[in-house]
Design a protein around this motif. Sequence first.
Motif, mmCIF file in Angstrom:
data_model
loop_
_atom_site.group_PDB
_atom_site.id
_atom_site.type_symbol
_atom_site.label_atom_id
_atom_site.label_comp_id
_atom_site.label_asym_id
_atom_site.label_seq_id
_atom_site.Cartn_x
_atom_site.Cartn_y
_atom_site.Cartn_z
ATOM 1 N N PHE A 65 20.979 -35.403 -19.714
ATOM 2 C CA PHE A 65 20.284 -34.984 -18.497
ATOM 3 C C PHE A 65 21.244 -35.029 -17.316
ATOM 4 O O PHE A 65 22.080 -35.933 -17.210
ATOM 5 N N CYS A 66 21.109 -34.046 -16.448
ATOM 6 C CA CYS A 66 22.029 -33.946 -15.316
ATOM 7 C C CYS A 66 21.253 -33.717 -14.021
ATOM 8 O O CYS A 66 20.042 -33.479 -14.032
ATOM 9 N N SER A 67 21.974 -33.753 -12.908
ATOM 10 C CA SER A 67 21.323 -33.693 -11.598
ATOM 11 C C SER A 67 21.073 -32.282 -11.108
ATOM 12 O O SER A 67 20.227 -32.070 -10.235
ATOM 13 N N ALA A 68 21.808 -31.302 -11.646
ATOM 14 C CA ALA A 68 21.685 -29.926 -11.162
ATOM 15 C C ALA A 68 21.652 -28.952 -12.334
ATOM 16 O O ALA A 68 22.088 -29.276 -13.441
ATOM 17 N N VAL A 69 21.169 -27.760 -12.066
ATOM 18 C CA VAL A 69 21.120 -26.723 -13.100
ATOM 19 C C VAL A 69 22.545 -26.362 -13.499
ATOM 20 O O VAL A 69 23.387 -26.057 -12.649
ATOM 21 N N PRO A 70 22.880 -26.397 -14.791
ATOM 22 C CA PRO A 70 24.234 -26.074 -15.231
ATOM 23 C C PRO A 70 24.534 -24.584 -15.101
ATOM 24 O O PRO A 70 23.627 -23.764 -14.900
ATOM 25 N N ALA A 71 25.812 -24.247 -15.232
ATOM 26 C CA ALA A 71 26.257 -22.853 -15.051
ATOM 27 C C ALA A 71 26.134 -22.050 -16.341
ATOM 28 O O ALA A 71 27.003 -21.246 -16.671
ATOM 29 N N HIS A 72 25.074 -22.280 -17.092
ATOM 30 C CA HIS A 72 24.773 -21.517 -18.307
ATOM 31 C C HIS A 72 23.256 -21.542 -18.493
ATOM 32 O O HIS A 72 22.555 -22.323 -17.830
ATOM 33 N N PRO A 73 22.717 -20.709 -19.357
ATOM 34 C CA PRO A 73 21.246 -20.594 -19.450
ATOM 35 C C PRO A 73 20.562 -21.590 -20.378
ATOM 36 O O PRO A 73 19.351 -21.496 -20.583
ATOM 37 N N TYR A 74 21.306 -22.562 -20.918
ATOM 38 C CA TYR A 74 20.741 -23.444 -21.933
ATOM 39 C C TYR A 74 20.383 -24.799 -21.322
ATOM 40 O O TYR A 74 21.152 -25.760 -21.393
ATOM 41 N N TYR A 75 19.215 -24.847 -20.711
ATOM 42 C CA TYR A 75 18.777 -26.087 -20.081
ATOM 43 C C TYR A 75 17.257 -26.118 -20.032
ATOM 44 O O TYR A 75 16.576 -25.099 -20.212
#
Length: 243
Positions: free
Chosen positions: A169-179
Motif C-alpha cells: 500500500f502506498c500514499s499516492a496513485v502509482p504511475a501505472h494502471p494496476y492499483y
Amino acid sequence: MLVSTRGIVLYQADYSETSLITKIYTEQFGLQSYIVKGVRRKGSPIKRNLFGPLSLVDIVAYKKENTGLHLMKDVSCQRQLNQIAGDIARSSVMVFMNELLYRSIAGEMPDKRLYTFIYDSLLELDEPDCRPALMPLLFAWKLTSFLGFGPHNNYTTDTPVFDMQEGDFCSAVPAHPYYLMPPASALLSGILADPVNTVAGIDFSTRALLLDRTMDYYRLHLPSFGEMKSHHVLNTVLRDPAC
C-alpha cells in the motif's frame, strides 16, 4: 524406483487410444506428470473418475530421474469429498480452485506447507457448514503467500492505495494502471488481516469485482498465468444469498 505419495489431481487429458496423462501435485515430490496406461480400457483396474478436479489420491508410481513423465502403477481414493460432489456451488468453487492452482503451480519442487494448505482448503469446502461463496477470495489471497507474491499489509490512512505491481500500500496513485483505491484497498487489507469476517461482510457484487482484480494481480506476478475462465461461472452460481 517405485515410490508412494499422497497427491491432488490438477489435470488430465487423453493419451493414445486407452491411456491418459495427468498432472498431480504430490506431497513428496511437488508437481508431477504421470502416464496412466490402459485406464480408458473397459475393465481397467484403475478407474478414470479418480482423476477428477482436485481429487485426493494415494498413488504408487515409477519415478525416474531426468524425465518429466512418470509411469503410474496404482492409484486409489485417499478421501472422498461428498459434500462438494453433491452441491453445484461447492463444485463450481472447486473447479475455480483447480484452474487457479493449475495456472499457478509450475515447478516440481515439493512444498509440504502448500500441499497441506490445498488439502485443508478442500476439507473446509467439504464441511457441511461451509459458505462456498466466501472461498474463492479467501483461497486466492491465501495462496499468494505460498507462491511468493503475497501482499505486504501496510495499509493505513496515509497509505490507502494498493499498488498491485509492488504488492503493498502506498500514499499516492502509482504511475501505472494496476492499483486499488479505497474502499477496495481497505477491503483487501481486511481480507489479509481478518479473512473470514471481512469476506463475510462483503456483498456479492463487491466480491465479484474484487475477484476480478485478484485475477489481475495473479497475471501481473505470473507472466504465464493467462486468462481465467472458471471465475466467471461463479458470478452465476454464487449469486444466491444462501451460498
